[in-house]
Design a protein around this motif. Structure first.
Motif, PDB file in Angstrom:
ATOM      1  N   ASP A 156      31.537  31.204  43.363  1.00 19.64           N
ATOM      2  CA  ASP A 156      32.933  31.485  42.910  1.00 19.64           C
ATOM      3  C   ASP A 156      33.158  30.156  41.835  1.00 19.64           C
ATOM      4  OD1 ASP A 156      35.416  31.942  42.164  1.00 19.64           O
ATOM      5  OD2 ASP A 156      36.172  32.393  44.208  1.00 19.64           O
ATOM      6  N   ASP A 158      35.584  30.011  39.742  1.00 18.39           N
ATOM      7  CA  ASP A 158      37.217  29.574  39.793  1.00 18.39           C
ATOM      8  C   ASP A 158      37.290  28.817  40.852  1.00 18.39           C
ATOM      9  OD1 ASP A 158      37.778  31.068  37.408  1.00 18.39           O
ATOM     10  OD2 ASP A 158      37.659  33.086  38.571  1.00 18.39           O
ATOM     11  N   LEU A 161      36.161  25.155  40.404  1.00 14.04           N
ATOM     12  CA  LEU A 161      36.996  24.374  39.612  1.00 14.04           C
ATOM     13  C   LEU A 161      38.459  24.103  40.055  1.00 14.04           C
ATOM     14  CD1 LEU A 161      36.275  26.445  36.206  1.00 14.04           C
ATOM     15  CD2 LEU A 161      35.896  24.068  36.654  1.00 14.04           C
ATOM     16  N   ASP A 162      39.025  25.276  40.607  1.00 15.81           N
ATOM     17  CA  ASP A 162      40.454  25.046  41.335  1.00 15.81           C
ATOM     18  C   ASP A 162      40.369  23.767  42.444  1.00 15.81           C
ATOM     19  OD1 ASP A 162      41.472  26.734  39.592  1.00 15.81           O
ATOM     20  OD2 ASP A 162      41.512  28.352  40.926  1.00 15.81           O
ATOM     21  N   ARG A 178      35.770  26.114  29.018  1.00 12.12           N
ATOM     22  CA  ARG A 178      35.566  26.684  30.194  1.00 12.12           C
ATOM     23  C   ARG A 178      36.553  28.007  30.326  1.00 12.12           C
ATOM     24  NH1 ARG A 178      35.929  21.491  31.784  1.00 12.12           N
ATOM     25  NH2 ARG A 178      38.250  21.423  32.360  1.00 12.12           N
ATOM     26  N   GLU A 180      37.200  32.453  29.417  1.00 12.40           N
ATOM     27  CA  GLU A 180      36.888  33.463  30.119  1.00 12.40           C
ATOM     28  C   GLU A 180      35.389  33.976  29.566  1.00 12.40           C
ATOM     29  OE1 GLU A 180      36.537  36.175  32.721  1.00 12.40           O
ATOM     30  OE2 GLU A 180      37.988  34.804  32.786  1.00 12.40           O
ATOM     31  N   LEU A 183      32.907  31.731  31.402  1.00 17.10           N
ATOM     32  CA  LEU A 183      32.843  32.179  32.965  1.00 17.10           C
ATOM     33  C   LEU A 183      32.158  33.596  33.050  1.00 17.10           C
ATOM     34  CD1 LEU A 183      35.990  30.738  33.984  1.00 17.10           C
ATOM     35  CD2 LEU A 183      33.924  29.914  34.751  1.00 17.10           C
ATOM     36  N   ASP A 187      29.571  33.080  35.762  1.00 16.41           N
ATOM     37  CA  ASP A 187      29.971  32.960  37.051  1.00 16.41           C
ATOM     38  C   ASP A 187      29.497  34.238  38.010  1.00 16.41           C
ATOM     39  OD1 ASP A 187      31.796  32.785  39.429  1.00 16.41           O
ATOM     40  OD2 ASP A 187      33.260  33.944  38.517  1.00 16.41           O
ATOM     41  N   THR A 189      30.530  35.592  40.698  1.00 17.65           N
ATOM     42  CA  THR A 189      31.545  36.727  41.074  1.00 17.65           C
ATOM     43  C   THR A 189      31.961  37.642  40.237  1.00 17.65           C
ATOM     44  OG1 THR A 189      32.569  34.995  42.857  1.00 17.65           O
ATOM     45  CG2 THR A 189      33.755  36.661  42.037  1.00 17.65           C
ATOM     46  N   ARG A 190      32.068  36.926  38.863  1.00 20.35           N
ATOM     47  CA  ARG A 190      32.426  38.212  37.821  1.00 20.35           C
ATOM     48  C   ARG A 190      31.290  38.984  37.611  1.00 20.35           C
ATOM     49  NH1 ARG A 190      35.400  33.612  36.634  1.00 20.35           N
ATOM     50  NH2 ARG A 190      37.297  33.992  35.628  1.00 20.35           N
ATOM     51  N   THR A 219      34.654  34.995  49.125  1.00 20.97           N
ATOM     52  CA  THR A 219      35.103  35.691  48.101  1.00 20.97           C
ATOM     53  C   THR A 219      34.098  36.524  47.278  1.00 20.97           C
ATOM     54  OG1 THR A 219      36.942  34.037  47.618  1.00 20.97           O
ATOM     55  CG2 THR A 219      36.069  35.403  45.396  1.00 20.97           C
TER      56      THR A 219
END
Length: 259
Positions: A156, A158, A161-162, A178, A180, A183, A187, A189-190, A219
Motif C-alpha cells: 500500500d 499511500d 507515504l503517509d 507522486r 495519481e 500511483l 501501487d 493496492t490500486r 489493506t
C-alpha cells in the motif's frame, strides 16, 4: 541485532551461476539448482525499501534453503533508488525484464517470492496486465505465474507515504511526481482493486513487524481478496530466515503454489 536481523550479514553459499538481462551492473539474476529435477522455479525479489544500500545478498540463505528443498531458485537484482535508472520506471522495467526472461525459459511452474519492497515488486509483477496503457512494465495479458508469496510486502504505497516509512523511502523511490497517474501504475493496492481471484497470491505478515506494519497487508487483503496469513509475534526479518520459526510457513505457501 536480533537473531533474524543478522540475516542481513549472515554468510551463505553463492549461486551456481549468474546471468545478465541488461547492460547495467545490477541487471542480473543469480541461479541455484537443486540436486534432483526441480519441483518448480522460485523467483526471489529482495527488499530493502528499494534503496541502493540493500542488495540481493541477504536473501542468499533463503535461496540456498529453497534449493535444498528441491526448487530451482532465481534471485533477481535490479536498479534501485540512489542509482542511475533506479525508481520509476527503471526498477519496474528491470523486474519485468528479468521475470520475462526467466518465464520464457522455465519448464516448471514459476512462483514469485518477494520480501518487503520486494513483496511490492513481486505482487506488482503479477498484476502487470492491470498497469494502465503506457505504464512501466505493462503486459497485455496476465504473466504465466503459478502464484506469488508476499513476505511483509509494502503493498500500500499511500500508507507507506503517509507513514513516512523508513524516513521517506517510498517518496525517494517514486521521485517528485507522486501523482495519481504514477500511483496507478506503481501501487499494488490500486492494481488489485476488483479482486485477484485466480492469481495465486498469498500474503504472509508478522503482527510484530516494526519496519512494514501489518496494516499495509490488511489493506491490500481487503481490497484484493487475497488471503493474509498473520504470523503471530513475528517481526520483519523472520520470514526470510531459514533458521526462524516462521520459515516453515513460507515453505508451505511456496509448496501450495508450486503444486
Amino acid at each position: 541485532m536480533s537473531a533474524s536481523r543478522d540475516i542481513l550479514t549472515r554468510p551463505a553459499a553463492g549461486p551456481d551461476r549468474t546471468l545478465r538481462y541488461g547492460p547495467a551492473a545490477d541487471q542480473l539474476v543469480d541461479l541455484w539448482q537443486p540436486t534432483a529435477d526441480p519441483r518448480a522455479l522460485v523467483v526471489v525479489v529482495h527488499g530493502g525499501y528499494w534503496r541502493a544500500e540493500y542488495d540481493r545478498k541477504y536473501t542468499y540463505p533463503m535461496c540456498v534453503a529453497l534449493a535444498a528443498d528441491g526448487y530451482a531458485v532465481a534471485g533477481i537484482e535490479y536498479r534501485r533508488a540512489g542509482q542511475p535508472g533506479g525508481g520509476l520506471p527503471g526498477t519496474f522495467e528491470d523486474v519485468a525484464a528479468a521475470l520475462d526472461l526467466l518465464c520464457a525459459e522455465a519448464d516448471r511452474p514459476v512462483v514469485l517470492l518477494g520480501h518487503s519492497a520486494g513483496g511490492h515488486l513481486a505482487v506488482w509483477a503479477a498484476l502487470r496486465d492491470r498497469v494502465p496503457a503506457g505504464g512501466a512494465g505493462r503486459l497485455p495479458a496476465a504473466p504465466p505465474l503459478a502464484g506469488v508469496v508476499s513476505l511483509a510486502g509494502v503493498l500500500d504505497l499511500d500508507a507507506a507515504l503517509d507513514l513516512d516509512l523508513d524516513d521517506g523511502a517510498a517518496a525517494e523511490f517514486l521521485g517528485e511526481d507522486r501523482s495519481e497517474a504514477v500511483l496507478a501504475q506503481a501501487d499494488p493496492t490500486r492494481l488489485a482493486t476488483g479482486g485477484v481471484v485466480g492469481r495465486g497470491l498469498i500474503l504472509l505478515h508478522g503482527d510484530a513487524d516494526e519496519q512494514v506494519p501489518i496494516a499495509l497487508g490488511r489493506t491490500f487483503a481487503a481490497v484484493s481478496g487475497a488471503p493474509l496469513r498473520v504470523l503471530a509475534g513475528v517481526g520483519h526479518f523472520e520470514p526470510v530466515d531459514p533458521l526462524s520459526a516462521a520459515w516453515p510457513e513460507v515453505v508451505r505457501a511456496v509448496a501450495e503454489l508450486a503444486g
